[in-house]
Design an enzyme around this catalytic site. Structure first.
Site, PDB file in Angstrom:
ATOM      1  N   GLY A 209     -81.502  42.791 -30.122  1.00 32.66           N
ATOM      2  CA  GLY A 209     -81.760  43.965 -30.962  1.00 32.66           C
ATOM      3  C   GLY A 209     -80.803  45.091 -30.625  1.00 32.66           C
ATOM      4  N   ASN A 210     -81.121  46.284 -31.079  1.00 31.06           N
ATOM      5  CA  ASN A 210     -80.293  47.449 -30.754  1.00 31.06           C
ATOM      6  C   ASN A 210     -81.173  48.696 -30.668  1.00 31.06           C
ATOM      7  OD1 ASN A 210     -80.395  48.743 -33.465  1.00 31.06           O
ATOM      8  ND2 ASN A 210     -79.361  46.858 -34.058  1.00 31.06           N
ATOM      9  N   HIS A 211     -80.548  49.820 -30.338  1.00 26.75           N
ATOM     10  CA  HIS A 211     -81.316  51.030 -30.024  1.00 26.75           C
ATOM     11  C   HIS A 211     -81.708  51.877 -31.236  1.00 26.75           C
ATOM     12  CE1 HIS A 211     -80.975  50.570 -25.769  1.00 26.75           C
ATOM     13  NE2 HIS A 211     -79.656  50.442 -25.836  1.00 26.75           N
TER      14      HIS A 211
END
Ligand code: C5P
Length: 418
Positions: A209-211
């Site tokens: 995923g990412n932030h």
């Protein structure tokens, strides 16, 4: 957008009346002029002084006060109002409104007002569900009023059911949306905003995923909604609360995001891709949780995940628009860069066939993921660059739509010509 707007808030005699004090305070803080009208029963729950202290304006209660001023005021209030919100609206007042009675200040003002009417019912769920209340609400809706559905939860009686007045942010969103639909510069437009991050499964419990928090995308969606656009948000993983008053489709992976986005473009005027999309996904996600020592491991105990490239949604949107003659589709991309922001942004704008690219340097602490501020530069298709200072994301969203709104008009005029 609330600045200088004249909002009349009618308060009826329900326990939720106290919640409306907070709403009036927030409206005033946003620059609105708020005139509060209390029913006789509302005064049993909360005093006129509470509201006049918040609004810094007289509060209207009694139509028959000896000076006769209130009686004259109801017409003036009706003419000046941009919107009338009745919250909490009790079954009694809903019935009086539905049948056009004018036996107190609030119902008289309601008849004198031509501006949009918002009704937020709040009462015990049996009263709300009663066929009489439902029929009255239908009648009011048919006449053009917007009914804000009460929420489910614990009611004053201790029972659980539908009948709670929604919280202030939901009421505020409804007010902004209703005002936007009346006067906004995006009325009649349909916009699609993607928000949040994608998740690419590794196995049933893990993902890449990412932030992304969804804050920038949601700010853009709320601003579009408040300017009157019919707004669809396609949201991946987000930590920010969903914006009220917009249509939402939830997705997880890039492929799901792509399918939902492309399917929504046929009747859209703008696509704003604020989502942080994974460029790669795991080629073969495991069907079972990968365990240490399992067959997926290499001989030395390491684990190799083979990633395959995801499709570029914006590039596919451009191809789809060209293939289907969607000449009125304005496309906006975001570029989160950690270095060489400007050079990368200009190249990306061309590669993805965008009308506008919003670039930010996510290596700066107060800009980018998970924070409420952003420092962006706007790259236009004609080569212009506009550098904005560090601003709240809500303000960045306002500026982006300020720039896009005329672009949308130009492009749809072009569409009509063709
Ligand atoms: O190429 P890069 O990922 O930096 O481009 C960012 C922009 O492109 C964002 O607007 C993002 O939503 C969009 N994007 C896309 N499809 C991808 C990756 C990014 O549309 N596969």
């Amino acid at each position: 957008m609330l600045e200088g707007k004249h909002i009349v808030v009618g308060v009826c005699g329900g326990i939720a009346a106290y919640k409306v004090a907070d709403l009036v305070s927030k409206l005033c803080q946003a620059g609105a002029l708020v005139d509060v009208v209390l029913t006789e029963h509302a005064e049993q729950f909360v005093s006129a002084l509470t509201f006049s202290a918040l609004s810094q304006r007289p509060v209207y209660t009694n139509l028959w006060e000896p000076t006769g001023e209130a009686a004259a005021r109801h017409i003036a209030l009706g003419q000046a109002a941009d919107l009338l919100l009745i919250a909490p609206a009790t079954a009694n007042t809903i019935a009086r409104l539905a049948h056009g009675l004018a036996d107190d200040m609030l119902t008289t003002v309601a008849l004198a007002i031509t501006a949009p009417l918002l009704i937020a019912p709040a009462m015990e769920s049996q009263m709300y569900q009663h066929p009489a209340t439902q029929a009255n609400l239908r009648l009011l809706a048919e006449r053009g009023a917007t009914i804000i559905a009460p929420e489910s939860g614990r009611l004053a009686s201790g029972e659980v059911g539908q009948g709670r007045l929604p919280e202030t942010p939901t009421l505020l969103a409804q007010i902004r949306w209703t005002l936007g639909r009346a006067t906004g510069d995006l009325v009649g437009r349909r916009v699609v905003v993607t928000a949040g991050g994608t998740r690419e499964p590794i196995d049933p419990v893990r993902y890449i995923g990412n932030h992304s928090s969804g804050l920038m995308g949601f700010a853009l969606a709320e601003e579009a909604r408040d300017r009157g656009a019919e707004t669809l948000v396609i949201a991946g993983a987000v930590s920010a609360p969903m914006p009220p008053g917009v249509e939402v489709i939830r997705v997880e992976t890039t492929l799901e995001l792509r399918d939902a986005t492309l399917a929504a473009l046929a009747d859209a005027d703008a696509l704003v891709m604020a989502a942080a999309v994974a460029d790669y996904r795991v080629e073969h996600p495991a069907a079972h949780k990968i365990k240490k020592g399992s067959a997926e491991e290499n001989g030395d105990g390491s684990l190799t995940l083979r990633l395959t490239q995801n499709p570029d949604i914006l590039a596919e949107a451009q191809a789809l628009a060209e293939a289907n003659g969607l000449t009125g589709l304005t496309r906006v991309g975001f570029a989160a860069e950690t270095h060489d922001v400007e050079r990368n942004a200009a190249a990306k704008l061309r590669r993805k066939g965008l009308h506008l690219l919003v670039a930010n340097d996510v290596s700066q602490p107060a800009s980018g993921f998970g924070v409420s501020t952003n420092q962006v530069s706007l790259f236009y298709a004609d080569g212009r660059v506009e550098r904005l200072p560090l601003l709240p994301k809500t303000e960045v969203a306002r500026i982006i739509w300020d720039r896009l709104a005329p672009l949308l008009s130009e492009r749809s005029a072009d569409k009509v010509k063709r």
